[in-house]
Structures are given as structure tokens and as C-alpha cells.
Design an enzyme around this catalytic site. Structure first.
Site, short mmCIF file in Angstrom:
data_model
loop_
_atom_site.label_atom_id
_atom_site.label_comp_id
_atom_site.label_asym_id
_atom_site.label_seq_id
_atom_site.Cartn_x
_atom_site.Cartn_y
_atom_site.Cartn_z
N LEU A 1 41.21 11.70 -35.04
CA LEU A 1 42.14 12.35 -33.99
C LEU A 1 43.35 12.63 -34.29
O LEU A 1 43.90 13.48 -33.86
CB LEU A 1 41.51 11.73 -32.89
N ARG A 2 43.66 12.19 -35.33
CA ARG A 2 45.12 12.51 -35.95
C ARG A 2 46.35 11.85 -35.24
O ARG A 2 47.60 12.05 -35.79
CB ARG A 2 45.31 14.01 -36.37
N HIS B 1 29.36 8.06 -44.33
CA HIS B 1 29.29 9.35 -45.08
C HIS B 1 28.36 9.19 -46.56
O HIS B 1 28.91 9.43 -47.45
CB HIS B 1 30.33 10.24 -45.32
N ASP C 1 38.68 3.73 -43.61
CA ASP C 1 38.37 5.22 -44.17
C ASP C 1 39.31 6.01 -44.68
O ASP C 1 40.42 6.14 -44.15
CB ASP C 1 37.82 5.98 -42.77
N HIS D 1 34.16 3.25 -46.57
CA HIS D 1 34.45 4.48 -47.25
C HIS D 1 34.12 4.12 -48.85
O HIS D 1 34.84 3.49 -49.36
CB HIS D 1 35.58 5.02 -46.99
N ASN E 1 43.10 6.16 -39.81
CA ASN E 1 44.29 6.60 -40.66
C ASN E 1 45.13 7.47 -40.10
O ASN E 1 45.16 8.86 -40.36
CB ASN E 1 43.48 7.39 -41.94
N HIS F 1 42.67 19.75 -40.19
CA HIS F 1 44.13 19.89 -40.91
C HIS F 1 44.48 21.09 -40.49
O HIS F 1 43.86 21.95 -40.40
CB HIS F 1 43.58 19.88 -42.50
N HIS G 1 32.52 8.63 -36.56
CA HIS G 1 33.53 8.97 -37.28
C HIS G 1 34.26 10.07 -37.10
O HIS G 1 33.88 11.34 -37.56
CB HIS G 1 32.33 8.89 -38.77
N ASP H 1 32.39 12.83 -39.54
CA ASP H 1 33.53 13.01 -40.28
C ASP H 1 34.54 14.04 -40.15
O ASP H 1 35.18 14.67 -40.73
CB ASP H 1 33.32 12.83 -41.74
#
Lengths: 423, 177, 321
Positions: A57-58, A228, A148, A175, A88, A305, A54, A301
Site C-alpha cells: 500500500l506504500r 509468491h 517481503d 519472501h 516495506n 509504482h 500480500h 503481490d
């Protein structure tokens, strides 16, 4: 190349051992013309490379927060040799094209295995199934699917997804968050939220979905992985499902094993995470669940950011916290130091079990003939978390300033030294 | 520490001030005493009672807190406010006697004049103090003085009033540094 | 006291000091003193991310009566509505040398954030943050109760205060529960279960679902504004049903103690949580609350920036170097 003779090691049971790696593989004995580099690892313990199911990596889309490269750098600094990129991203990883892109970036950087997780539904909108088989049959060989960040809330969509992935032994990683019960939710609903005036994210919103998904899994005979887990009630549900012999697995994050909702009282959004930090009672239940095997694995997770997403008021801030680089230390502290489980059990939950759930090969164990994925850790030393020193591109760790036990000294991926704290 | 006025001497000084106030103002009509907290209030009440005794009639007496008008507010943490009580008939056209314990730099009285200005327009404003210790920093003088005590700046004049401090006396202490 | 973010930050003695100071100021203004030079040269910023005319003008009046320079910074039509962050706004105010920032924000904890991040060194006064707190409202409410029922003296021991309505979303209720309890009053929350937060049992108050059962015991009832949108979020079925069970009506006024008072923080939804005749009955102190608000806010401003502030002390230290 990638041939090592590592001496004076301890194994996870505390026994003295040696490790031989030749041409990237674990070997019992070197071949005749091998020329190993020797490492005297006095005092260090060897663990199989950790496996995370989980990871955010953006990339693509939010390269300002993290990239496959920086995420992989963070992973190896945390002793991980396989990570699983949540879908996502922008665009969402809901097609073979996007998952292959992420997979290839992982291959390119050669730091650790990067396995993309595919979205369950198109655009993670929860309406229409994404092309799951196409993602599975792509170069990335996706087996885990998750929306997720969003819950697959529609029971029919969830049922179909669970059924459909049976085609290729896939698993749906849910999720669990009932969207209606958590509109604008900011933190765990309870005593603390009542006082802080922050909108509550009730435990029941998580548990109701878990319960439903367990029933669906039983009904269609598929595989469910619960992401999670955060509540004592959720642990009970998983425990019961396992008793029934269902193919249900669950994960817990390091932060939910340590932190509680009291931290929201600082209004520092570094503690804002979804699912939210819960109460002491939940933390105790999660630890017990991980110790007794109800909870199969630890997953980070890891959610990077950029500064501006956290340097603001609570409700405007993004959910999520970093995890890769601190996970092993946090788990070692909460589980092994507290004598809830042994080191070998912890390593099993952070390496072998996740690899088994995801069907990742050459990961999770030190076995002759396998690709040499392992890390050397100094269990008798400690380190202080300094956000600026972290490899992740983002700095949103809730553990800043904490002194943690267990220092990852070196990480090897396919026999290559990919992280060296002293180098 | 030395005692410069004892209880009897304070009583005598205030009685004398009471007579002087009456003499200057031709009696007690249109006269208002305003004590400046904290000890000025007790002194004003004593003078008022003395004047009532002499004149056989009640004299109006109030308090005037000057904290909000001080020029040194920002040098210290915020001070507590004391109540301001102005007799119901107001101060317009009256002879107001401000009463304080010690006259020193004159800054308290400047603040008191500012405070008074917000409340109304008296015919005259006069000043009565128990002790004048000199070292004025502003062009202000007292009309009625209980006792002039020449002091050095590193001495401390302390007025004790029984209703506040349990004893009537004035002492001087030198500020030992 | 450097900031006023939460009632929790005040000791009982400090809370009473604020009330006592407000009494002095309120009495002075009755004497006819309208203006004090106390905050001359101080800059007070009203930073309102959420519309609230009454709170803003109350603070503005308080600051002006103390001779402060007042800058109104409201979100509408400014860069705030164009996505400027709280941090950038704070840094702008810091550069302008704000001695006090009065912040109203729709996010719980925004005032804490402003104060704790060292974005500004002026005093931060919370004028309402999300559904968390509204400390000056609670102080003016306590002032009003004390003036009417305790002759401006001491604490509120022996009094029972009913807070009625949308407790869940009310920052007024949260601050009042903290302050009234601190001052020794007994608080009873009166609301339908949907409008009480999960976890309310940890607040140290009693809870009643029946207004009629407890109204007769209350020395003060504080009616909270009920937003009509709440109905759409299923908190209660209809306005009519809400107001029948939890509205203050003439009949309920008749059930109250002789000495009891009726309060409302405003703005009122007449006919929903309070009937027009109740709002104007002889038990109502709603208009008085507004006047008391100015005195209480003057007291808070005086106590926070009337004396030496941290910045003043630092400046002096700097001069001495």
C-alpha cells in the site's frame, strides 16, 4: 442502514439464491422493522469478499505510488474486502506505532479491512528481530510477519522468528530469495535471459530457501507461509512438506499463473517483477499446484509504482506490478475457464483459505451472523483493462489492453456498498 | 512502346562515338573511360573495346558510382551502392570520358563531377551518352551523343544492353497514367 | 530498416547488403575518397552512457566521412550522471532533431527502449547495451572474416568460428552468435562453464570447455576481453589459471590452421586472454578490425539515414496536405 435484500443471484455453485443483509450482517430473515433496499441482481453471482494476504500500500512514505485509501479503492474494485499491507514502507512497519497507523487509516476509510503485516526484523535488515509481540498486541493485532521484498536469509534469524511467533499463533511469510544467488538479478535465469543478456534470477535461489525453511519449520514446529511461489520445483517442495503434515502454506500470484519470462523480450519494465516471471513449465506447475491444493491461496503481490519507476530502461526500473483489480478475472480465466478448478474452489482459495491462514474474522465466507463482506460478479461479461481506468494510484499493470472475463459489479464491506461499477 | 534503336544501330552509334573520342583527344594515350552504373558501365566497356580495336592497344576503363552524390537521395529509400573502380594509374592529368546511357536532367552528371572531384584532378572531363533525350535542368551538355531523341516528359526512354538485359535496343514508352 | 537494435532484426539478405555496402565504401576509401556529401545536413548523436572511446570515435569517423553533423553526448559530467532519465535525454535529442541516435548503455535493452517508446523518431543504432548486443561489432567482425576468408563475397558457409572467453557477460558474443549463424558459419563457444550463461544450449552453437581440442578446427578465433573484476565474482580462481586454459598464446597459434585468423574486439588485456605476441602475429587481424569498423558503420548510417527516412516521408506528406 446497510440492509439489503438481493434477489435473483447465483451462488458459487450456480444455484439460484437470495441474500439478506441487515445492519451490516448476513441474516436468514429480516427482523420485523427492517426496511431493506432491494437489488435485482439478475445474472450476477455472489462471492464472499476476497481476502489478499500480500498487498503493498506504500503508505507511509511512498504516497505518490499508492495510499491506504487508493489501495483500498483498488481492492474493493477487485472484489476484495480484506487486504494485508506489507511492511516495506518508509519507515518500515517494524513497530507497533507504524502498524497501528496503517490499521487506523484502513478503519478510517471504511472501504475494506486493512490488516498490517509486520516486519520480521528491524528495518527488514534481516539481523535483529523486530518487536513482534508488541505488534501482535497492538490495536492492529498483527499475526503475519514478513520482510517481503527481502528474504530472511540468515538461517538463525529465520529459526528464531519461526520459534518466537509461536507465542501468539503467528506465521512467518517468507519472501524466498537467496540474496547471494540473485545479486543484481533482473529476470528468470534460463534460455530467455541468456539471449537478452539480463542477469538471471535462478529458480534454485527460491527453492533453496523454501527447502531450508521447511526443514526449520519442521524442526521448531511452527507455521510457515511461503509468499509468491513461482517455480515448479517450489511446488514440489511444498507438496512434500504437506505430505509430511507440516504447517506450511503457500501462495501464488495471478501474474505468475499467466505470464512468462518471454515477455521480458520487449524490455518493457512493466513485466519486471520479483520473483520474476518464469517459464511455461513453471506456469503449468503452479496452476496444477493451485488446483490440487498444494498451493493454498492466491495473493496479489499488488505492487504499485509511479510512472517514472517504470518509464525507463529495464535494469533501472522497479520490480512489481499491480494486481488487486485484475486478480479475480485472471484467476477465473486461467483456472476456471481452463477447467482446472471450479468457481467454488477458486473462491475458497481467494477468500476463505487466506482468511483462515491469517485468522481474519468475518471474512472469506457468507455465513449468517457474520459481517456482510461480499461481492457481486458478472461471470458472463468481460472487460478490457485500461490502466487509466484503474482505481490504483499507479498504472503499472501488465494486463493493459487485455480483455478479461468476470466483471466485479458491486462490493459490500460490513454491509455497505463500497464499490459499484455502474455508480 | 516503340524501338528507336536496334542492336545494329547501337553498335554503329558507339563505333562512331569511339572514332569521335579518338579524334578529339588525338589518340588514346592518357584517355580513361568511366562508365556510370549500371548500363553506362557496359556501354563504356563496348566503347573501350571499339577504341582498342581501332588503335590496337588497350585503353583504360573503369566505373564511377555516383549514388552517394545524388541530390535526390532523400526522396527514396536508400539505394544500393555500386562499386567504383578507378584504373590503378589514377585520373590525375588524364582525359576522362564519363559514359552513361541516357542524358536527361543532367543531375546524374553533376553528381558524377562531384564524385570525380573527390578522386583526383583530370586534365579534361568529357561526356559520352548513347541517348540525349533533352529536358536539361542543369547547364550540362554531352560531348558525344549516339542519338538525340526529342521526348516528352511523360515518356520513358529505356536502354537495354545485352550484358544486363539480354538484348541491345532502345525503346520509348509513354507513361500511361 | 528503421533502426539497428539487434542482429535479430536483420534478415540474412539485409546483413549481406550491409556488408556489401561496407565493401564498396571500404574500397572507395582505399581509392583515396575520404569524404562523401551523402549525410550533409543530417544530425547524428553519439549518446554514450558508458565510456567507450573506441566505439564512439569509430562511429564519429563514420558519420563525419559521410558529412553528417556529429554531436557527442556523454554521460560523464552531464545531467545524465545527475540522474536525468533516459526518457528526458531522448526527448532533448528529439527536440534537437537528431536523425540518428547511436546509443551505448550499460542496461540490456536500453536501445530497444529508446526506439520502442516513441520518445524519438530518428533512427536508433545500438552501440552496445549491457550484456545484450553490439550489432555493429558483429557486422564488422563478419566483414573482417569475409574479407580474409571469403574474398568479400556472399555468406560465411563452411567456416568455423571459435568465440573464446567471457560469453556470459559479452554483448559481442551474443551479436556474433546471431550474425555468424545467420550467415551460415558454424560457431563454437569456448569458455569455462562459469562464463557460459545458463540456457546457452538454446543458442544453436556448440560449446567446448577445451580450447586446445577445438582451436585446430577454427577458421577464425575471436578472443573476448576478460574483465579482471570477474575473478572477484568467483568466475575463475586466478588470472594465471584462466590464461593457461583459455588464453591465446604462441603455442596455441601454432595449432591453428594455416589460413586461420585471430580477432579481438578490443580493448585487449594483453597477457590475460591474449599474449602480446599472439596479438601481433601474422594471423592477427585486430588492427584491420578497427578500420573495417568505420566502413561497416558508414554502411549502417548510409542505409538507415542516407535515403528517405520515416521522418522525411512524413514531412513530405505534410507538405502535400
Amino acid at each position: 442502514m446497510n440492509t439489503w435484500q438481493i434477489k435473483n443471484l447465483f451462488d458459487v455453485h450456480g444455484k439460484e439464491t437470495e441474500l439478506n443483509v441487515e445492519a451490516g450482517l448476513f441474516v436468514d430473515q429480516f427482523s420485523q422493522d427492517a426496511q431493506p433496499q432491494t437489488i435485482d441482481a439478475r445474472g450476477l453471482t455472489v462471492i464472499p469478499g476476497l481476502v489478499d494476504l500480500h498487498t503493498h500500500l506504500r503508505e507511509p512514505g511512498r504516497e505518490d505510488a499508492e495510499t491506504v485509501l487508493t489501495g483500498a479503492q483498488a481492492a474493493v474494485a477487485g472484489g476484495y474486502t480484506a487486504i494485508s499491507a506489507m511492511p516495506n514502507t518508509l519507515p518500515v512497519a517494524d513497530t507497533a506505532g507504524v502498524v497501528e497507523q496503517v490499521y487506523r487509516l484502513g478503519k478510517l476509510h471504511q472501504l475494506c479491512d486493512v490488516y498490517p503485516i509486520g516486519a520480521v526484523t528491524v528495518g527488514q535488515k534481516g539481523e535483529q528481530l523486530a518487536e513482534l509481540t508488541a505488534m501482535n498486541q497492538s490495536e492492529a493485532k498483527v499475526r503475519i510477519f514478513s520482510d517481503d521484498g527481502h528474504c530472511v536469509a540468515d538461517p538463525l534469524v529465520m529459526r528464531r522468528a519461526l520459534e518466537y511467533v509461536k507465542l501468539f499463533d503467528g506465521v512467518i511469510a517468507q519472501h524466498a530469495q537467496d540474496p547471494r544467488l540473485t545479486e543484481n538479478a533482473q529476470m528468470n535465469e534460463g534460455e530467455v535471459s541468456s539471449k537478452l543478456g539480463l542477469k538471471g534470477w535462478p529458480a534454485v535461489a527460491e527453492e533453496a530457501i523454501i527447502a531450508r525453511d521447511i526443514l526449520l519449520t519442521e524442526h521448531v514446529g511452527s507455521r510457515l507461509h511461503v509468499c509468491h511461489l513461482t517455480t515448479a520445483g517450489g511446488v514440489e517442495l511444498i507438496r512434500d512438506a504437506k505430505k509430511k503434515g507440516l504447517n506450511v502454506t503457500a501462495e501464488v500470484t495471478p501474474h505468475h499463473l499467466l505470464l512468462t519470462d518471454e515477455l521480458a523480450g520487449s524490455f518493457d519494465p512493466v513485466y519486471k517483477v520479483n520473483p520474476p516471471l518464469r517459464t511455461n513449465k513453471d506456469v503449468a506447475a503452479l496452476r496444477a499446484g493451485l488446483a490440487d491444493g498444494t498451493i493454498d491461496i492466491v495473493a496479489t503481490d499488488h505492487a504499485p509504482h509511479p510512472q517514472e519507476s517504470k518509464d525507463c530502461e529495464w535494469s533501472a526500473a522497479a520490480f512489481g506490478m499491480l494486481g488487486l483489480e485484475t486478480a479475480f478475472s485472471i484467476c477465473y480465466m486461467t483456472m476456471v475457464k481452463n477447467e482446472l478448478m471450479s468457481l467454488s474452489e477458486l473462491v475458497d482459495r481467494m477468500a476463505l483459505r487466506p482468511a483462515q491462514i491469517a485468522r481474519y474474522e468475518n471474512q472469506g465466507e457468507i455465513r449468517t451472523g457474520n459481517r456482510a463482506n461480499f461481492a457481486l460478479v458478472d461471470l458472463n461479461s468481460s472487460w478490457t483493462v485500461e490502466p487509466e481506468q484503474l482505481k490504483s494510484k499507479s498504472k503499472n499493470t501488465p494486463f493493459a489492453g487485455m480483455e478479461l472475463p468476470a466483471v466485479i459489479e458491486k462490493t459490500f464491506h460490513n454491509g455497505a456498498l463500497v464499490f459499484d461499477r455502474r455508480g | 512502346m516503340s524501338v528507336v534503336l536496334n542492336g545494329a544501330e547501337i553498335a554503329r552509334a558507339l563505333k562512331r562515338i569511339s572514332h569521335e573520342i579518338l579524334e578529339r583527344n588525338h589518340g588514346s594515350s592518357d584517355l580513361i573511360l568511366l562508365g556510370i552504373p549500371t548500363r553506362g558501365v557496359a556501354i563504356a566497356e563496348q566503347i573501350a573495346s571499339d577504341i582498342s580495336g581501332i588503335e590496337n592497344s588497350e585503353i583504360e576503363c573503369g566505373t564511377l558510382d555516383i549514388t552517394m552524390y545524388r541530390d535526390d537521395l532523400r526522396l527514396k529509400p536508400p539505394r544500393n551502392l555500386f562499386p567504383t573502380r578507378i584504373p590503378a594509374s589514377g585520373i590525375d592529368g588524364k582525359n576522362v570520358v564519363l559514359v552513361d546511357d541516357v542524358l536527361y536532367s543532367g543531375r546524374t552528371i553533376r553528381a558524377a563531377l562531384d564524385a570525380l572531384n573527390e578522386i583526383g584532378r583530370p586534365r579534361t572531363v568529357q561526356l559520352a551518352v548513347l541517348i540525349d533525350r533533352g529536358h536539361r535542368e542543369l547547364p550540362i551538355r554531352a560531348d558525344y551523343v549516339g542519338k538525340n531523341i526529342p521526348t516528352s516528359k511523360n515518356e520513358n526512354v529505356k536502354v537495354h544492353i545485352s550484358s544486363v538485359d539480354g538484348i541491345d535496343e532502345v525503346t520509348i514508352e509513354s507513361d500511361l497514367k | 530498416m528503421k533502426n539497428l537494435l539487434s542482429i535479430d532484426d536483420l534478415t540474412k539478405a539485409e546483413a549481406i547488403e550491409i556488408l556489401d555496402t561496407a565493401v564498396t565504401l571500404s574500397n572507395l576509401s582505399e581509392t583515396g575518397v575520404k569524404k562523401f556529401p551523402t549525410l550533409r545536413g543530417r544530425t547524428v548523436v553519439n549518446l554514450f552512457f558508458e565510456d567507450s572511446t573506441r566505439t564512439r570515435i569509430s562511429f564519429e569517423a563514420a558519420a563525419k566521412r559521410l558529412s553528417a553533423d556529429v554531436i557527442n553526448f556523454s554521460a560523464k559530467g552531464s545531467s545524465l550522471s545527475k540522474g536525468e532519465s533516459l526518457k528526458d535525454t531522448a526527448m532533448t535529442l528529439q527536440a534537437m532533431g537528431a536523425d540518428a541516435v547511436i546509443i551505448r548503455h550499460n542496461s540490456s535493452g536500453a536501445a530497444h527502449r529508446l526506439a520502442s517508446q516513441k520518445w524519438i523518431d530518428g533512427a536508433v543504432i545500438n552501440a552496445g547495451d549491457g550484456t545484450r548486443e553490439h550489432p555493429t561489432q558483429a557486422l564488422l567482425d563478419a566483414f573482417t572474416i569475409r574479407r580474409n576468408l571469403k574474398n568479400d563475397q556472399g555468406d560465411l558457409k563452411g567456416l568455423k568460428v571459435g568465440i573464446v572467453g567471457d560469453i556470459l557477460h559479452s554483448r559481442v558474443a551474443r551479436s556474433n552468435v546471431l550474425l555468424l549463424s545467420k550467415l551460415g558459419a558454424e560457431v563454437v563457444l569456448i569458455a569455462p562453464p562459469t562464463l557460459l550463461p545458463v540456457g546457452v544450449d538454446s543458442w544453436g552453437t556448440s560449446v567446448s570447455y577445451s580450447f586446445d581440442e577445438v582451436i585446430g578446427d577454427c577458421d577464425a578465433v575471436m578472443m573476448l576481453r576478460v574483465q579482471k573484476e570477474r575473478m572477484e565474482d568467483l568466475f575463475f580462481p586466478t588470472e594465471r589459471e584462466y590464461s593457461r586454459a583459455f588464453g591465446l598464446t604462441k603455442d596455441r597459434i601454432a595449432m591453428m590452421k594455416e589460413s586461420a585468423i585471430v580477432m579481438h574486439p578490443g580493448p585487449m588485456n594483453r597477457g590475460l586472454e591474449i599474449s602480446a605476441d599472439s596479438a601481433e602475429s601474422n594471423k592477427s587481424v585486430i588492427v584491420e578490425q578497427v578500420a573495417n569498423g568505420v566502413s561497416v558503420r558508414m554502411a549502417v548510417l548510409y542505409l538507415l539515414i542516407g535515403g528517405a527516412t520515416t521522418r522525411d516521408l512524413e514531412t513530405h506528406l505534410g507538405e502535400n496536405k
